[in-house]
Design a protein around this motif. Structure first.
Motif, PDB file in Angstrom:
ATOM      1  N   ILE A   1      -5.037  -2.078  -3.005  1.00  9.11           N
ATOM      2  CA  ILE A   1      -5.298  -1.279  -1.744  1.00  9.11           C
ATOM      3  C   ILE A   1      -4.756  -2.330  -0.494  1.00  9.11           C
ATOM      4  O   ILE A   1      -4.112  -1.650   0.358  1.00  9.11           O
ATOM      5  CB  ILE A   1      -6.891  -1.269  -1.431  1.00  9.11           C
TER       6      ILE A   1
ATOM      7  N   TYR B   1       7.784  -1.553  -1.918  1.00  8.91           N
ATOM      8  CA  TYR B   1       6.207  -1.505  -1.924  1.00  8.91           C
ATOM      9  C   TYR B   1       5.847  -1.511  -3.530  1.00  8.91           C
ATOM     10  O   TYR B   1       5.098  -1.971  -4.027  1.00  8.91           O
ATOM     11  CB  TYR B   1       5.732  -0.455  -1.244  1.00  8.91           C
ATOM     12  N   LEU B   2       6.685  -0.434  -4.214  1.00 11.98           N
ATOM     13  CA  LEU B   2       6.318  -0.370  -5.514  1.00 11.98           C
ATOM     14  C   LEU B   2       6.683  -1.604  -6.438  1.00 11.98           C
ATOM     15  O   LEU B   2       5.690  -1.871  -7.298  1.00 11.98           O
ATOM     16  CB  LEU B   2       7.236   0.907  -6.139  1.00 11.98           C
TER      17      LEU B   2
ATOM     18  N   PRO C   1     -11.466  -7.572 -12.411  1.00 13.19           N
ATOM     19  CA  PRO C   1     -10.869  -6.220 -12.217  1.00 13.19           C
ATOM     20  C   PRO C   1     -11.218  -5.401 -10.765  1.00 13.19           C
ATOM     21  O   PRO C   1     -10.163  -4.901 -10.475  1.00 13.19           O
ATOM     22  CB  PRO C   1     -11.910  -5.503 -13.362  1.00 13.19           C
TER      23      PRO C   1
ATOM     24  N   THR D   1       3.417  -3.703  -5.602  1.00 12.38           N
ATOM     25  CA  THR D   1       2.322  -3.351  -6.450  1.00 12.38           C
ATOM     26  C   THR D   1       2.415  -3.493  -8.098  1.00 12.38           C
ATOM     27  O   THR D   1       1.486  -3.961  -8.864  1.00 12.38           O
ATOM     28  CB  THR D   1       2.013  -1.844  -6.093  1.00 12.38           C
ATOM     29  N   THR D   2       3.773  -3.391  -8.525  1.00 10.50           N
ATOM     30  CA  THR D   2       3.782  -3.616  -9.796  1.00 10.50           C
ATOM     31  C   THR D   2       3.778  -5.162 -10.098  1.00 10.50           C
ATOM     32  O   THR D   2       2.986  -5.401 -11.285  1.00 10.50           O
ATOM     33  CB  THR D   2       5.177  -3.009 -10.175  1.00 10.50           C
TER      34      THR D   2
ATOM     35  N   LYS E   1      -1.019  -1.784   0.033  1.00  8.69           N
ATOM     36  CA  LYS E   1      -0.542  -0.503   0.859  1.00  8.69           C
ATOM     37  C   LYS E   1      -1.088  -0.712   2.187  1.00  8.69           C
ATOM     38  O   LYS E   1      -0.302   0.059   2.934  1.00  8.69           O
ATOM     39  CB  LYS E   1      -1.095   0.669  -0.108  1.00  8.69           C
TER      40      LYS E   1
ATOM     41  N   ALA F   1      12.061   1.479   1.410  1.00 11.91           N
ATOM     42  CA  ALA F   1      10.998   0.851   1.722  1.00 11.91           C
ATOM     43  C   ALA F   1       9.671   1.091   0.590  1.00 11.91           C
ATOM     44  O   ALA F   1       9.063   0.266   0.088  1.00 11.91           O
ATOM     45  CB  ALA F   1      10.422   1.330   3.050  1.00 11.91           C
ATOM     46  N   ALA F   2       9.835   2.471   0.271  1.00 15.03           N
ATOM     47  CA  ALA F   2       8.939   2.869  -0.853  1.00 15.03           C
ATOM     48  C   ALA F   2       9.288   1.852  -2.249  1.00 15.03           C
ATOM     49  O   ALA F   2       8.192   1.338  -2.959  1.00 15.03           O
ATOM     50  CB  ALA F   2       8.961   4.371  -1.306  1.00 15.03           C
TER      51      ALA F   2
ATOM     52  N   ASN G   1      -8.187  -4.259  -8.146  1.00 16.54           N
ATOM     53  CA  ASN G   1      -8.236  -3.086  -7.227  1.00 16.54           C
ATOM     54  C   ASN G   1      -8.054  -3.060  -5.688  1.00 16.54           C
ATOM     55  O   ASN G   1      -7.149  -2.573  -5.174  1.00 16.54           O
ATOM     56  CB  ASN G   1      -9.501  -2.507  -7.336  1.00 16.54           C
TER      57      ASN G   1
END
Lengths: 252, 230, 255
Positions: free
Chosen positions: B164, B205-206, B156, B209-210, B167, B201-202, B160
């Motif tokens: 990080i 990135y999303l 876990p 991360t997903t 991003k 771009a956002a 995290n």
């Protein structure tokens, strides 16, 4: 290391550190206040209440802060209607306030999720007991749920503050002369990569040290009633790891 | 081609560099983290002190500052070091990618040190004692009792860190790696649609991360499989 | 078998190094490709522009094989000194300050710098007239040095990582003016973004701006300097530079 160069840059570095602290505390304060209603909505049982804040935190926690700052600083230039009027004149035309807005929105997403976690760990029995005493929903939150939530999230909240402090350095990419920005300006004048960046890093270290000490103190004060029975908490990082007690020990 | 599509494709191409950076940093972070955790739990004071200094400094420094230090100053430091140990002819090329791998690897390593340390400490002492009572050596205890559990306990926290990291890769654009973010900036500068391209771009990135969240969930479920059955 | 394989490998290495000697030497040129139309990245990701084509011509004339890499402007000199790149061609002016750290060839072009602002604005070059104005520049350029030298304290100097960002913020209205290469300006005025802007001051004459743009080289790299000097002289003499100027700017900047 050339201490003469550092001495020359020192006043500007301190000025930058002052700006860094502003960029930390103002967005943090606003975001913390706004997070409370958002976290309550986020932990609602009703889907339509929950979905808004959930989508917000998903997007802002799932994208880099740098993209968010650029969107707010350069992105809005695409809309000519936004490039005039009161909002532009006083706020959006200023890099400092653009950075403030970006940091507030970003902090809001992280703190909301933190608080949601805190709210959900409050035992249901306590909420029922409060209701049985005739407390209204508002009173239950104010007197029972939120105080408990604070105590739960404080270690993680301190972590968040430190992350937030480090994140303020991104303001330097949209021309704000914060601590990192000042170090960068001196670097591009003298091409000395170590002196200015290390001096800046040292100042960040001091800020982190002081802030974590103060928050540890608050934690200690809030935990007054639990102190005799409970050992002093492990470092916050330990909280990220699954509780070993949940894993059944012994042979299967 | 319509500029929207050509610049859109350029941003998608940047995703390749972002992905390469993420995949290169992960092993560096894990190795540094394991070494750091081992040093922190070691009985040698020097090692403990060294690891403590490493994590304290790096965790307090903004990532951007670490990147500047490595990118602008890394080559000089490395070449000086190589010359000092007798290899002056070796020259390391500190391109933005390598600087990114080192800077983000060092940052990830500092955080991973804490994750692994906590995971190592979370293995119940009773199990270690039991292993020793069964005649396991210290190495065997570590290899067969502690290590298999560290992975499960650390997952876990590592999840995290992965979030990080994804991003943080955007920061390397500041020193010129043609990643998602840098290409979005180029598109913003060349067209009149900064908002459109930054939003694109956002979105990329999303997606990153997903997918990372889904992968970590899968790994966690697999790692905990045996425990649920018991 | 093993032996012959080894021999083959050795032979091919020798052959390789032999060809490496025969072919032109590979030289890494650093440029900050966010400075259209001198050097910029096109949508396919290639570094293109006037200075890139001119640079390639110089390298060809000097019998060097040049490879371009995109480096942030304020990292160019450190990277050169640390041998990450071998030369700089990035509209970098030859100034006394820079000559303390690196060497330059003779100039291959020189364009004057000027203030740029909204059409119809005239900027008077005094501290009083510019008081409180926000003026944008790219960090690490002679433009930044100029503002700091003459208007420090009076104007608010806003430093940006790239020229693209200065342009964007001038359009957005966050800046009152910018200081920039006049050619960059006039080219930018032709674009959709820059059409409402114009030169707002006379051409700035000051030693701070240096004496034209040359190839930046490491101090003491005499062999490379000799080759580049030859290349620069050749492209200036045979009309290549003038032709490229016509192609990219529609005017001859060498007149």
């Amino acid at each position: 290391m050339d201490f003469e160069l550092i001495a020359e840059a020192w006043p500007d570095l301190l000025k930058g550190a002052g700006l860094t602290l502003q960029l930390l505390f103002l967005p943090l304060a606003v975001a913390t206040v706004l997070s409370i209603p958002l976290a309550i909505a986020r932990s609602s049982h009703r889907f339509w209440v929950r979905i808004g804040p959930a989508a917000y935190t998903f997007v802002f926690r799932g994208t880099p802060l740098l993209v968010q700052i650029f969107l707010i600083y350069y992105g809005i230039g695409q809309f000519e209607s936004l490039r005039e009027g009161f909002l532009w004149e006083n706020i959006l035309s200023n890099a400092y306030w653009c950075a403030m807005i970006a940091f507030t929105l970003n902090n809001l997403a992280y703190i909301t999720e933190l608080m949601r976690g805190g709210i959900q760990t409050v035992p249901h029995g306590e909420v029922e007991a409060a209701r049985a005493y005739g407390m209204s929903g508002f009173q239950t939150y104010r007197l029972v749920i939120l105080p408990r939530m604070w105590r739960t999230i404080l270690p993680a909240y301190s972590n968040e503050v430190v992350f937030s402090l480090k994140a303020t350095s991104l303001a330097s990419v949209v021309t704000v002369l914060d601590l990192t920005g000042q170090a960068k300006v001196y670097y591009s004048q003298y091409y000395e990569p170590y002196d200015f960046f290390i001096a800046a890093g040292f100042l960040y270290l001091i800020m982190v040290f002081v802030i974590t000490r103060v928050l540890k103190g608050i934690e200690w004060l809030l935990g007054a009633d639990r102190r005799p029975v409970k050992h002093r908490g492990e470092t916050p990082a330990a909280a990220d790891v699954a509780d070993p007690a949940t894993g059944p020990a012994g042979p299967a | 081609m319509d500029p929207f599509w050509s610049y859109g494709l350029m941003i998608a191409g940047g995703a390749g560099w972002t992905l390469a950076l993420i995949l290169a940093v992960i092993p560096v972070g894990i190795v540094l983290g394991l070494l750091g955790a081992a040093a922190k739990l070691s009985s040698w004071r020097v090692l403990r002190l060294g690891a403590e200094t490493y994590t304290t400094f790096i965790r307090a420094m903004p990532e951007l500052l670490v990147i500047f230090l490595v990118f602008f100053g890394g080559a000089r430091a490395f070449n000086w070091l190589l010359a000092a140990v007798g290899f002056p002819e070796i020259q390391i090329d500190f391109n933005p990618f390598l600087a990114g791998v080192i800077a983000l690897g060092v940052v990830q390593g500092a955080f991973a040190t804490e994750v692994f340390r906590a995971a190592l400490l979370a293995v119940p002492a009773g199990q270690i004692e039991a292993a020793q009572a069964c005649g396991f050596s210290r190495w065997q205890t570590f290899r067969f009792v502690t290590l298999p559990q560290v992975w499960r306990l650390a997952l876990p926290g590592l999840g995290n860190l992965l979030q990080i990291l994804i991003k943080d890769t955007a920061l390397i654009s500041v020193v010129g790696l043609a990643d998602i973010m840098r290409n979005a900036q180029i598109a913003s500068g060349a067209t009149k649609q900064p908002f459109t391209f930054l939003l694109l771009a956002a979105a990329v990135y999303l997606l990153f991360t997903t997918v990372a969240t889904a992968v970590m969930m899968l790994l966690e479920r697999r790692a905990n499989h045996a425990w649920r059955r018991a | 078998m093993k032996k012959s394989l080894f021999g083959l490998a050795a032979a091919s290495i020798i052959a390789l190094s032999a060809t490496a000697h025969a072919a032109p030497k590979e030289v890494r040129i650093g440029t900050e490709a966010a400075y259209a139309p001198f050097e910029f990245v096109d949508p396919s990701g290639k570094i293109v522009g006037f200075e890139v084509e001119l640079g390639d011509a110089i390298c060809a004339a000097a019998e060097l094989k040049c490879v371009w890499s995109n480096v942030p402007f304020d990292a160019l000199i450190p990277q050169l000194m640390e041998k990450k790149i071998d030369g700089i061609m990035s509209s970098m002016s030859i100034t006394e300050k820079r000559q303390k750290s690196i060497d330059f060839t003779s100039k291959y072009f020189q364009v004057p710098n000027a203030f740029v602002a909204k059409k119809g604005t005239t900027i008077e070059l005094t501290k009083e007239a510019l008081k409180g104005k926000k003026v944008g520049v790219q960090s690490g350029t002679t433009n930044a040095d100029y503002l700091k030298k003459y208007f420090d304290g009076a104007v608010e100097i806003v430093r940006y990582q790239t020229q693209e960002e200065v342009n964007m913020d001038l359009v957005n209205g966050r800046l009152d003016a910018m200081v920039v290469d006049s050619v960059i300006g006039t080219e930018w005025f032709k674009t959709e973004q820059g059409k409402n802007f114009a030169l707002a001051s006379p051409m700035l004459k000051d030693p701070v701006f240096g004496s034209g743009v040359g190839v930046g080289l490491r101090k003491g790299d005499a062999e490379l300097k000799g080759a580049f000097e030859k290349g620069v002289a050749k492209v200036l003499a045979d009309g290549t530079a003038q032709k490229l100027s016509q192609k990219w700017f529609g005017v001859d900047i060498y007149k």
